[in-house]
Design an enzyme around this catalytic site. Structure first.
Site, PDB file in Angstrom:
ATOM      1  N   ASP A 430      14.537   0.944   0.953  1.00 46.01           N
ATOM      2  CA  ASP A 430      13.890   0.762   2.270  1.00 46.01           C
ATOM      3  C   ASP A 430      12.685  -0.152   2.104  1.00 46.01           C
ATOM      4  O   ASP A 430      11.912  -0.022   1.156  1.00 46.01           O
ATOM      5  CB  ASP A 430      13.459   2.148   2.786  1.00 46.01           C
ATOM      6  N   ASN A 438       6.660  -6.885  10.686  1.00 43.43           N
ATOM      7  CA  ASN A 438       7.155  -7.451  11.948  1.00 43.43           C
ATOM      8  C   ASN A 438       5.991  -7.752  12.895  1.00 43.43           C
ATOM      9  O   ASN A 438       5.961  -8.818  13.530  1.00 43.43           O
ATOM     10  CB  ASN A 438       8.082  -6.447  12.654  1.00 43.43           C
ATOM     11  N   GLU A 473      15.737  -1.433   8.478  1.00 40.66           N
ATOM     12  CA  GLU A 473      15.347  -2.091   7.225  1.00 40.66           C
ATOM     13  C   GLU A 473      15.759  -1.266   6.024  1.00 40.66           C
ATOM     14  O   GLU A 473      15.229  -1.378   4.950  1.00 40.66           O
ATOM     15  CB  GLU A 473      13.839  -2.353   7.247  1.00 40.66           C
TER      16      GLU A 473
HETATM   17  N1  LIG Z   1      12.918  -7.870  12.187  1.00 43.06           N
HETATM   18  C1  LIG Z   1      13.682  -6.797  12.262  1.00 43.06           C
HETATM   19  N2  LIG Z   1      13.098  -5.612  12.274  1.00 43.06           N
HETATM   20  C2  LIG Z   1      13.847  -4.506  12.336  1.00 43.06           C
HETATM   21  C3  LIG Z   1      15.240  -4.568  12.399  1.00 43.06           C
HETATM   22  N3  LIG Z   1      15.762  -3.312  12.423  1.00 43.06           N
HETATM   23  C4  LIG Z   1      14.681  -2.466  12.416  1.00 43.06           C
HETATM   24  N4  LIG Z   1      13.506  -3.185  12.349  1.00 43.06           N
HETATM   25  C5  LIG Z   1      12.173  -2.720  12.335  1.00 43.06           C
HETATM   26  O1  LIG Z   1      11.885  -2.065  11.114  1.00 43.06           O
HETATM   27  C6  LIG Z   1      10.794  -1.218  11.381  1.00 43.06           C
HETATM   28  C7  LIG Z   1      10.930   0.088  10.660  1.00 43.06           C
HETATM   29  O2  LIG Z   1       9.716   0.802  10.748  1.00 43.06           O
HETATM   30  P1  LIG Z   1       9.528   2.234  10.272  1.00 43.06           P
HETATM   31  O3  LIG Z   1      10.850   2.983  10.295  1.00 43.06           O
HETATM   32  O4  LIG Z   1       8.434   2.787  10.997  1.00 43.06           O
HETATM   33  O5  LIG Z   1       9.123   2.111   8.779  1.00 43.06           O
HETATM   34  P2  LIG Z   1       8.145   1.154   8.024  1.00 43.06           P
HETATM   35  O6  LIG Z   1       7.255   0.426   8.923  1.00 43.06           O
HETATM   36  O7  LIG Z   1       9.004   0.229   7.119  1.00 43.06           O
HETATM   37  O8  LIG Z   1       7.335   2.099   7.155  1.00 43.06           O
HETATM   38  P3  LIG Z   1       7.868   2.806   5.853  1.00 43.06           P
HETATM   39  O9  LIG Z   1       9.338   2.801   5.809  1.00 43.06           O
HETATM   40  O10 LIG Z   1       7.329   4.134   5.928  1.00 43.06           O
HETATM   41  O11 LIG Z   1       7.299   1.992   4.754  1.00 43.06           O
HETATM   42  C8  LIG Z   1      10.732  -1.005  12.900  1.00 43.06           C
HETATM   43  O12 LIG Z   1       9.531  -1.657  13.389  1.00 43.06           O
HETATM   44  C9  LIG Z   1      11.933  -1.681  13.420  1.00 43.06           C
HETATM   45  O13 LIG Z   1      11.711  -2.312  14.672  1.00 43.06           O
HETATM   46  C10 LIG Z   1      15.807  -5.849  12.377  1.00 43.06           C
HETATM   47  O14 LIG Z   1      17.048  -5.994  12.432  1.00 43.06           O
HETATM   48  N5  LIG Z   1      15.004  -6.903  12.314  1.00 43.06           N
END
Ligand SMILES: Nc1nc2c(ncn2[C@@H]2O[C@H](COP(=O)(O)OP(=O)(O)OP(=O)(O)O)[C@@H](O)[C@H]2O)c(=O)[nH]1
Length: 552
Positions: A430, A438, A473
């Site tokens: 992850d 983002n 992600e």
């Molecule tokens: N650019 C992009 N962002 C994505 C996609 N799918 C999910 N996300 C973003 O990935 C982010 C995941 O955030 P969280 O699940 O809060 O986790 P995190 O910010 O990585 O924090 P931790 O996992 O705890 O480190 C979200 O803001 C989603 O909008 C995608 O296909 N493209």
């Protein structure tokens, strides 16, 4: 009073009884005739099997002409020509021809052979089939006429031979009929084989070659040419020579013939005329009609052949309709075509038409097969592309969630069946603080990072590993035949290589870190249990500060 002494008669009859063939018997008879010394020459002409002719089976000419005997042997004498032999057969009486009573043709014969008298003695056998004479003995006399008492001697001699002659002649006819029937059966079998070969051919060229070879084998033609109707024109297709010596002539001729097509106008060429008339034509000897007007193309074509003699032109028919033309040419010598030959050519022309049509249909069907194959290949590609689309994630190119689910179920079954021997590891990866990434760099840059991390993951995995985008992600890797240690090592390698580099994104070079959690299959695990443990391990990695690998 018989002139033959009883002892001599007995000797002759003994010889007759011991004869084993017609030829032996005739030799015996001839030897006795010579011994009688009544004539200067003789011919023994016997009925042939058909009954329409006499065949000259034995011959002795006066001494100065004996070198000509061989060429007259086997000569066929028609029974309807009113000449000596025919008259003797018809009247069953002695026919004597001399300069005093000969007709003009007989006069010529007497003069030519310097003969004073020519006598036909019918060979009337007791009990011969149909009661007709079985042949004629012709006696030739250069000197004075044969006296009556000498004919009586010959007649007495013949009396001894006639019954046996009749039987042996009958037998030789049966043998001949048997031989002819055997030859006809063999010929028919050959014809059947030829027809079989023709139908199995799929190349038009081969059909023309086989057809021409068969015709040239049966009839002494030198060249054959073939034309087909297409687009309302008669097109030249092939010319075939009977012998290699004619090859250069054939080429010169073909060069001219290639200037077809002829329009379907009867004045364009005799070939078109025959085709439109839909009836074969024979020109027994072109040399006799060469002064007649000819179409320009034909004139040139025949001029190239220099000495064309017999021409046979026939429509090629399919379902009784003309679809082309074949033509046969003899050079230098004429070819005599009997009615049986013409019937055979007619039958073969229909057969040729069928073979050509079949071959064309085959070619068309082959084209269709090729087209269908091509379409199939295109379809297969499409199906493959669709299957790939359905199983992969568009953004990263890794397998998607659905494929992950299917694959995990399959692997769990396999591993459960294999027992302890085959470990199975599951690895979750992850991206850390991806929300923040983002927010800072924009969603598009986030996408670039997702693709770059996926590529990095793909770079480290083996062929048998299944790397999937689980969602957002988060990535998940199914690692068959991989223990916990191996999974940790792989996770470390990926984590380390991602941490160590900056990736090109639309917002510029950017770095990220990833956290990973891994576990291995334990007996009794179902899909959920296995996944949950890996997720817990990932949670621990996050909890312990991210950018690390934890395992459970
Ligand atoms: N650019 C992009 N962002 C994505 C996609 N799918 C999910 N996300 C973003 O990935 C982010 C995941 O955030 P969280 O699940 O809060 O986790 P995190 O910010 O990585 O924090 P931790 O996992 O705890 O480190 C979200 O803001 C989603 O909008 C995608 O296909 N493209």
């Amino acid at each position: 009073m018989p002139f033959l002494a009883p002892e001599r008669t007995y000797q002759i009859i003994n010889g007759i009884i011991n004869a084993e063939r017609l030829d032996d018997l005739l030799d015996l008879l001839c030897a006795e005739i010579v011994a009688l010394g009544v004539a200067d020459g003789y011919l023994v002409n016997m009925r042939d099997a058909s009954g329409g002719y006499l065949s000259c089976l034995k011959i002795r000419y006066p001494a100065e002409y004996q070198n000509l005997e061989q060429s007259y042997l086997g000569y066929k004498i028609p029974l309807d020509n009113g000449q000596l032999n025919a008259r003797a057969m018809a009247t069953r009486e002695l026919v004597r021809v001399n300069p005093g009573n000969a007709n003009s043709e007989e006069q010529n014969i007497l003069l030519y052979w310097k003969i004073q008298e020519m006598t036909g003695m019918p060979l009337c056998a007791p009990g011969a089939p149909a009661g007709a004479p079985i042949g004629v003995l012709v006696l030739l006399k250069q000197g004075p006429a044969i006296p009556d008492e000498d004919f009586a001697k010959v007649q007495e001699l013949l009396g001894l031979f006639l019954a046996s002659l009749s039987r042996w002649l009958h037998f030789s006819h049966l043998e001949q009929l048997h031989d002819e029937a055997t030859a006809a059966v063999a010929e028919n079998q050959r014809l059947l084989q030829f027809l079989d070969d023709m139908t199995s051919l799929t190349s038009l060229d081969k059909i023309y070659e086989l057809f021409a070879a068969e015709l040239i084998r049966q009839l002494p033609f030198d060249l054959a040419s073939f034309y087909l109707v297409e687009d309302d024109h008669l097109h030249f297709r092939k010319a075939i020579a009977a012998r290699p010596q004619l090859e250069s002539l054939r080429q010169e001729w073909e060069h001219h013939l290639l200037q077809t097509p002829y329009p379907l106008d009867p004045t364009a060429s005799g070939l078109v005329y025959v085709m439109l008339r839909d009836e074969a034509m024979v020109f027994p000897d072109f040399q006799e009609i060469r002064h007649l007007p000819l179409a320009g193309y034909d004139k040139k074509s025949l001029a190239i052949l220099r000495t064309p003699r017999t021409l046979f032109i026939s429509p090629i028919r399919h379902h009784k309709k003309p679809i082309g033309i074949f033509a046969l040419y003899s050079l230098e010598h004429t070819v005599e075509l009997s009615n049986a030959d013409l019937d055979l050519l007619g039958d073969l022309s229909s057969f040729l038409g069928t073979a050509i049509t079949n071959s064309k249909l085959y070619a068309t069907s082959q084209e269709q097969v090729l087209e269908i194959r091509h379409l199939n290949a295109m379809l297969e590609e499409k199906v493959e592309a669709l299957a790939k689309q359905a199983s992969t994630d568009q953004l990263t190119g890794l397998f998607n969630f659905r494929t992950f689910e299917d694959e995990l179920v399959r692997r769990l079954h396999e591993t459960a069946r294999a027992g302890d021997h085959e470990p199975l590891a599951l690895l979750l990866i992850d991206i850390d603080h991806f929300k923040r990434f983002n927010d800072t760099n924009g969603h598009a840059a986030g996408n670039d990072i997702l693709a770059a991390v996926a590529q990095e993951i793909g770079r480290h995995t083996r062929q048998s590993d299944k790397a999937c985008r689980y969602g957002g992600e988060e990535f998940v890797l199914i690692l068959p035949k991989c223990g916990l240690e191996g999974a940790i090592q792989l996770a470390e390698r990926i984590r380390d290589s991602i941490e160590c580099q900056a990736f090109a994104t639309c917002a510029g070079q950017r770095s990220v870190t990833v956290s990973a959690g891994c576990t291995i299959y334990r007996p009794g695990d179902d899909r959920q249990a296995l996944f949950n443990r890996a997720d817990q391990a990932l949670y621990q990695a996050k909890e312990r500060g991210r950018n690390r690998v934890c395992s459970l």
